[in-house]
Each structure stands twice: as structure tokens, then as C-alpha cells.
Write a protein that holds these residues in place. Structure first.
Motif, PDB file in Angstrom:
ATOM      1  N   GLY A 122       0.832  -1.201   0.000  1.00  0.00           N
ATOM      2  CA  GLY A 122       0.000   0.000   0.000  1.00  0.00           C
ATOM      3  C   GLY A 122       0.865   1.248   0.000  1.00  0.00           C
ATOM      4  N   HIS A 123       0.504   2.232  -0.835  1.00  0.00           N
ATOM      5  CA  HIS A 123       1.289   3.463  -0.902  1.00  0.00           C
ATOM      6  C   HIS A 123       1.218   4.216   0.420  1.00  0.00           C
ATOM      7  N   GLY A 124       2.337   4.857   0.762  1.00  0.00           N
ATOM      8  CA  GLY A 124       2.447   5.571   2.015  1.00  0.00           C
ATOM      9  C   GLY A 124       1.986   7.008   1.926  1.00  0.00           C
ATOM     10  N   TYR A 125       2.397   7.770   2.936  1.00  0.00           N
ATOM     11  CA  TYR A 125       1.920   9.144   3.120  1.00  0.00           C
ATOM     12  C   TYR A 125       2.985  10.183   2.779  1.00  0.00           C
ATOM     13  N   GLY A 126       4.028   9.755   2.065  1.00  0.00           N
ATOM     14  CA  GLY A 126       5.101  10.678   1.725  1.00  0.00           C
ATOM     15  C   GLY A 126       4.815  11.483   0.480  1.00  0.00           C
ATOM     16  N   ALA A 127       3.661  12.153   0.479  1.00  0.00           N
ATOM     17  CA  ALA A 127       3.235  12.942  -0.683  1.00  0.00           C
ATOM     18  C   ALA A 127       2.659  14.265  -0.218  1.00  0.00           C
ATOM     19  N   GLU A 128       2.640  15.232  -1.114  1.00  0.00           N
ATOM     20  CA  GLU A 128       2.101  16.548  -0.762  1.00  0.00           C
ATOM     21  C   GLU A 128       0.597  16.491  -0.502  1.00  0.00           C
ATOM     22  N   GLN A 129      -0.085  15.485  -1.056  1.00  0.00           N
ATOM     23  CA  GLN A 129      -1.484  15.205  -0.730  1.00  0.00           C
ATOM     24  C   GLN A 129      -1.697  13.696  -0.773  1.00  0.00           C
ATOM     25  N   TYR A 130      -2.625  13.219   0.071  1.00  0.00           N
ATOM     26  CA  TYR A 130      -2.983  11.798   0.024  1.00  0.00           C
ATOM     27  C   TYR A 130      -4.403  11.621   0.538  1.00  0.00           C
ATOM     28  N   LEU A 131      -4.987  10.477   0.177  1.00  0.00           N
ATOM     29  CA  LEU A 131      -6.318  10.122   0.656  1.00  0.00           C
ATOM     30  C   LEU A 131      -6.182   9.306   1.936  1.00  0.00           C
TER      31      LEU A 131
END
Length: 354
Positions: A122-131
Motif C-alpha cells: 500500500g502506498h504511504g503518506y510521503g506525498a504533498e497530498q494523500y487520501l
């Protein structure tokens, strides 16, 4: 938008900052602006991970399981509002959950097909926006940006949850082996419980020592300085796997916490016979923990609110912007917790390099 990810070219895995489309919410999803990303040993190990960690056979994994963000969008009827700071829970159940996952105990998954965002499948939270499904969002309360410490503290909260009913003399002497972020947070929760806390690590000076002493704990450079035995032991260094029994008082309990260091090479000397003899004759208990569930995140948030903000700030020794993420993946005697900033809007008061 930018995100920190590992990607594959079919032969090797490469870390880097990539561009992704902005997320579109549905159902109970929150849209969260990523603010801070904590880095730990698990993240360092992912830098050389295999593609079996990638979701759905894809060619990338967005990193980041220790995160703090701000709600940009909340669905109608949500208990969250725009501007709220939240911390995401890491684990998600298998689509066909086992009995433990169905009961909400995601950390005790029995079938091994759970998802860990930013770690596996599962993709993590290391982004400028996330769901983020709001059912997996933790409000940070009065912690503010120090909520970035909730995820590692949740592991420690689980450890003490296991120790509390086992220790025959609660509030006695506690020994914490390792003065990294997990060790110091374990020491904090021990102090919250009234223990006389002792901490062992290898360094003789620097932030690990000063943070230990600021907490009111006794710091020891090496186990040779220890005197007497302890009622509660938390081993989070990996260096004392086979020797914790030497430190345990009668009726004591030890908890092993997942750690990032090389395991104790003497562990082979700890035979089943030796272990069972010590546990039985000493009325002792040994448990281990890894990962955590929502209840442990909630407990961690409450425990951290009891700590002085200045002491919590002292745990964050390295802060780097996303474009220099490599600087956060190093480690050394002067590093406790490294964090990556995902936005330029944060001020310098809390996060200047210490």
C-alpha cells in the motif's frame, strides 16, 4: 504533486522524488495535505527492498508510514474539519479479514495479508497530498506538529500495554536498552507510570544523553555501569537479546520491541532450557511487539500530551526538505529522530537543526 517513492526499472530499486496526480476523494476519504514525514529504520531498509513490497505488481511504492498532515477536504458529516491535523494509522486489514482484523486488532493479523501503507502492498503518506479513510485518522489534539511522534509512540504504548499487567512491582525500576526514538519514548512512558528509569546506550555525550537526563532518567554508557536488577525491561536496541535475563528482578517482565540494529550475536547461547529455567524460577515474563492498532495510536496521543513540549521537540534532531530527503536517511550518534518537510509553509521555530 511531489511524492517520495522507490521505483524500479525492472532491475533495481531507486529512491527519489516523483510527480503524481492529485488524489480525488470518494466515500469517507479525507484529502490530507502532507506536512511532515518521520524516518526510521524500516524506511532505511526499504531503500534496498524488493519489488514484492510494491502494491498490485506496480513499479513504485510511495514511502512514508510516520506522517502528520492537515485536512484539506472532509466528506459531508465527517467528524473532521478542514484544517484539522491528523496522523494516519499504518495497517489496513486484508479484504477478507481474519478474526483479529475483524475485531480491529490489525497488529495481530493471522493470515499475513494485511497492508502496511508505505511499507508493503500500500502506498504511504510521503506525498504533498494523500487520501485517508477517516476511520484510520488520529486527531493530534494539543500536540500540534509534535503529532509526528504519535506513530513511533504507538509501538511503545503497545509495549507498555503488554508489560503493565505482567510486572509484579509496577512503578519500581525500569531499564530501557537503547536511546533512539523508540527507547526514549519508552522511557517517557515509564516515567509517566512512576518508574525509576535507567537508559543504556553506547554514546557518552550528545542529544541522546541530554534527553535521557532531561527526562529525569539515569543514563548509562554500556550495561557494565548497571547495578541491581529491574522490574520492567524494554529491549529496543537489539544488542541485549540474550542478556536481558541478567537484568530482570524476580517477578519482572521484559518486552522486545522491533528494532533497526543488528541482532545480538550471542543470542544462540540463550537456549530454550536456559530461558524456561529463568522464567519459571524467577516468576518472570518475556513478550514481544511490532506494529500497532488504532487503540495504541490513541493511547500514544494521550501519553505524549503529558510530556513537556520542549522535551518532545528535543527528540527531533534533523529536519530536511523533501528535495534533500537523502539527508534524513543517515544515522549517527547525534541523530534521534529525522523528519522530512513536505511543504515550505512550516516555520523554523520547531524544526531548525539542533
Amino acid at each position: 504533486m511531489r511524492a517520495l517513492a522507490i521505483t524500479t526499472d525492472g532491475e533495481a530499486v531507486h529512491p527519489g522524488v516523483i510527480e503524481l496526480p492529485e488524489p480525488r476523494p470518494s466515500g469517507t476519504d479525507l484529502v490530507v495535505d502532507g506536512l511532515l514525514l518521520g524516518v526510521c529504520g524500516t524506511d532505511r531498509s526499504l531503500m534496498t527492498a524488493g519489488t514484492d513490497r510494491f502494491p498490485d505488481g506496480g513499479n513504485r511504492l510511495v514511502l512514508g508510514h510516520e506522517s502528520l498532515g492537515r485536512v484539506r477536504h472532509a466528506p459531508p458529516g465527517s467528524r473532521y474539519s478542514i484544517g484539522d491535523l491528523v496522523v494516519p494509522v499504518v495497517r489496513r486489514p486484508d479484504p477478507v479479514p481474519c478474526a483479529a482484523c475483524a475485531a480491529g486488532d490489525l497488529d495481530l493479523c493471522e493470515n499475513g495479508r494485511f497492508i502496511e501503507r508505505g511499507i508493503r502492498a500500500g502506498h504511504g503518506y510521503g506525498a504533498e497530498q494523500y487520501l485517508l479513510d477517516e476511520n484510520f485518522a488520529i486527531p493530534v489534539g494539543s500536540l500540534g506538529l509534535l503529532g509526528i511522534l504519535i506513530e513511533p509512540a504507538s509501538i511503545v504504548a503497545k509495549a507498555w500495554e503488554r508489560l503493565d499487567p505482567l510486572v509484579r512491582r509496577p512503578g519500581g525500576r525500569a531499564l530501557i536498552l537503547g536511546a533512539g526514538p523508540i527507547g526514549l519514548l519508552a522511557a517517557l512512558l515509564g516515567r509517566n507510570r512512576g518508574y525509576d528509569v535507567h537508559i543504556v546506550d553506547r554514546v557518552s555525550h550528545g542529544p541522546k544523553v541530554s534527553q535521557s537526563r532531561a527526562l529525569g532518567a539515569t543514563y548509562h554508557r554500556g550495561s557494565d555501569e548497571l547495578e541491581g536488577r529491574f522490574d520492567a525491561v524494554v529491549e529496543c536496541s537489539g544488542a541485549f537479546t540474550s542478556s536481558v535475563l541478567d537484568f530482570m528482578a524476580p517477578g519482572a517482565a521484559t518486552c522486545y520491541i522491533a528494532h533497526e540494529h543488528a541482532p545480538d550475536t550471542r543470542a544462540a547461547a540463550l537456549t530454550a532450557a536456559t530461558l524456561s529455567e529463568s522464567l519459571m524460577r524467577g516468576n518472570r515474563a518475556v513478550v514481544g511487539v511490532t506494529s500497532s492498532s488504532r487503540s495504541h495510536f490513541d493511547t500514544a496521543q494521550r501519553e505524549l500530551e503529558q510530556a513537556p513540549g520542549e522535551w518532545l521537540r528535543g527528540l527531533i534532531t534533523d529536519v530536511v526538505p523533501l528535495e534533500r530527503f537523502e539527508d534524513a536517511f543517515g544515522s549517527g550518534p547525534d541523530t534521534i529522530k529525522a523528519v522530512i518537510t513536505l511543504t515550505d509553509e512550516l516555520g523554523d521555530e520547531l524544526y531548525e537543526r539542533r
